[in-house]
Design an enzyme around this catalytic site. Structure first.
Site, PDB file in Angstrom:
ATOM      1  CE  LYS A 107      -4.198  -1.981   1.816  1.00 19.30           C
ATOM      2  NZ  LYS A 107      -3.811  -3.367   2.129  1.00 19.30           N
TER       3      LYS A 107
HETATM    4  C1  LIG Z   1      -4.514  -4.427   1.649  1.00 19.80           C
HETATM    5  C2  LIG Z   1      -3.811  -5.721   1.547  1.00 19.80           C
HETATM    6  C3  LIG Z   1      -4.272  -6.754   0.699  1.00 19.80           C
HETATM    7  C4  LIG Z   1      -5.559  -6.639  -0.084  1.00 19.80           C
HETATM    8  O1  LIG Z   1      -5.476  -5.720  -1.142  1.00 19.80           O
HETATM    9  P1  LIG Z   1      -6.794  -5.153  -1.839  1.00 19.80           P
HETATM   10  O2  LIG Z   1      -6.345  -4.196  -2.852  1.00 19.80           O
HETATM   11  O3  LIG Z   1      -7.609  -4.520  -0.748  1.00 19.80           O
HETATM   12  O4  LIG Z   1      -7.512  -6.342  -2.407  1.00 19.80           O
HETATM   13  C5  LIG Z   1      -3.522  -7.901   0.598  1.00 19.80           C
HETATM   14  N1  LIG Z   1      -2.381  -8.066   1.316  1.00 19.80           N
HETATM   15  C6  LIG Z   1      -1.916  -7.110   2.141  1.00 19.80           C
HETATM   16  C7  LIG Z   1      -0.678  -7.377   2.910  1.00 19.80           C
HETATM   17  C8  LIG Z   1      -2.606  -5.908   2.284  1.00 19.80           C
HETATM   18  O5  LIG Z   1      -2.127  -4.967   3.117  1.00 19.80           O
END
Ligand SMILES: *Cc1c(COP(=O)(O)O)cnc(C)c1O
Length: 441
Positions: A107
């Site tokens: 993210k």
């Molecule tokens: C947020 C997150 C996800 C999921 O991603 P999305 O875009 O919400 O589907 C998967 N793995 C980790 C480690 C995350 O932080």
């Protein structure tokens, strides 16, 4: 390029307004009016460009004149200042590591890109903007770090009491300055609901210019397209073919960004949405019935979501046609036991350490390839995304591996530093939160 609301395609806004509001006032997610196509020659030659040039080509049409190219270039360099290595695990199975950013989860890219855009807009407007965000763990850390000390922006993060790991809590609560942490006596859904209510509340809206930093915000969602191009750039050096991507999915923003990359011209044969037991989408693909159950807690807690907001974007991209969608998207769910078992096996066989989220990505990819009888070298390259570093989920890792996980230098420095934890605890009653918002400053 304009953006329309998925609830009413006549509600059009600019990129600037889409970033500044997050969600349309009618409650719909924003979608770009059209999807630009990249030149086939550009895609074919991807390996000769650096990641900054590629990302500029990819994102520029979505932003147009709203951010000058020079500033956009600066945002892109600032966003992508770490590596995205693609590694072979075995046969045609590769991993794309997305956890080399400052908060050790994918993210970081979206959060940093969005904070760059928002700083630009807030300065242009000469007004302060408040980012309100609910987190199940990783979004909070990435947003706190990405927005820390940005002038004109303050961030309020709501996280569930006892719902996030100790590293995540430290990442959210220890920065201070323009970052405010609220510990809510409730679960992630409560946090999310309080944020949603605040967005609709007239008194709150009178005091603040509010926006969100979840993947519903196009400023955070669209830059995730970069990963797929960066993966292709690394693989075509050997092998110009169609790719297969498995994406560990929670709110489905990352997967949906991959689908956008494909529509722009990247040759992708199939996507696999890999989930934990919160399996609304695997069930939907079978039955065409969208029926979320209450959220179940798992060891891949960043994916403990049962009503994924970005699925409305995916459904729209495939014209609400289940047959079209089934040709491109496959989806499987896995339990915590299966997750722990595969972490152990991959370590023992290949000395590669998966985290619980990446492990689900691997499992989804393996299931798909087994069905197609396509696990062998020479087949189409298949890639799963590793979305977090295992140390972020240390408590959830198999005990025999916990000792083997070493923090990188940056994390070690972060963990060693004595910092004051600054957080305010509130009940999960919206009115309490509202009073807190209205009385501060
Ligand atoms: C947020 C997150 C996800 C999921 O991603 P999305 O875009 O919400 O589907 C998967 N793995 C980790 C480690 C995350 O932080």
């Amino acid at each position: 390029m304009l953006y329309y609301s998925l609830k009413n395609c006549k509600n059009l806004v600019s990129f600037e307004d889409a970033v500044l509001t997050g969600l349309s006032y009618d409650g719909g997610l924003y979608m770009p009016q059209y999807i630009p196509k990249l030149e086939p020659k550009f895609i074919h030659n991807l390996s000769i460009y650096d990641i900054y040039t590629i990302s500029m080509f990819v994102i520029k049409p979505y932003i147009g004149k709203y951010i000058p190219e020079k500033f956009l270039d600066h945002i892109i360099h600032d966003t992508l200042n770490f590596s995205f290595p693609l590694k072979n695990i075995h046969d045609n199975i590769h991993v794309l590591e997305l956890f080399h950013g400052p908060t050790l989860a994918f993210k970081d890219v979206g959060a940093r890109f969005m904070s760059g855009c928002l700083s630009y807009f807030s300065e242009k407007l000469g007004k302060n903007v408040t980012v309100l965000v609910a987190t199940s763990g990783d979004t909070g850390g990435a947003v706190a770090k990405g927005f820390h000390k940005k002038t004109g922006i303050e961030v309020i993060i709501l996280y569930p009491y006892n719902g996030i790991s100790s590293i995540q809590k430290k990442q959210i609560t220890s920065l201070g300055d323009n970052i405010f942490a609220l510990e809510i006596y409730g679960n992630f859904d409560d946090c999310q609901n309080m944020v949603k209510k605040a967005f609709l509340d007239q008194e709150v809206k009178k005091k603040y210019i509010l926006t969100s930093a979840n993947s519903i915000n196009v400023g955070r969602w669209l830059p995730q397209m970069f990963y797929y191009f960066i993966a292709y750039k690394q693989i075509i050096v050997e092998n110009p073919k169609e790719l297969i991507f498995s994406v560990p999915s929670g709110n489905f923003g990352n997967l949906c960004a991959g689908m956008m990359a494909e529509k722009m011209g990247l040759p992708i044969k199939s996507f696999i949405a890999s989930t934990n037991v919160n399996d609304t989408i695997p069930r939907f693909l079978k039955s065409e019935k969208y029926h979320p159950f209450p959220v179940k807690k798992t060891i891949s807690n960043a994916m403990d979501i049962s009503d994924p907001s970005n699925f409305s974007r995916i459904w729209h991209l495939y014209q609400k046609n289940i047959f079209q969608l089934r040709k491109k998207l496959f989806s499987y769910k896995f339990t915590d036991e299966e997750t722990l078992e595969i972490i152990k096996i991959i370590w023992q066989k290949y000395k590669y350490m998966l985290d619980p989220h990446g492990a689900i990505g691997y499992l989804g990819l393996r299931q798909y390839l087994q069905q197609q009888k396509k696990i062998h070298t020479g087949s189409d390259p298949a890639i799963f995304l590793e979305t977090a570093h295992p140390i972020k989920f240390l408590d959830h890792m198999p005990p025999f591996l916990q000792k083997k996980i070493v923090p990188n230098q940056e994390l070690e420095a972060f963990l060693k530093k004595k910092r004051k934890i600054k957080t305010t605890s509130l009940s999960n009653d919206f009115n309490v939160f509202k009073s807190w918002l209205l009385e501060r400053k």
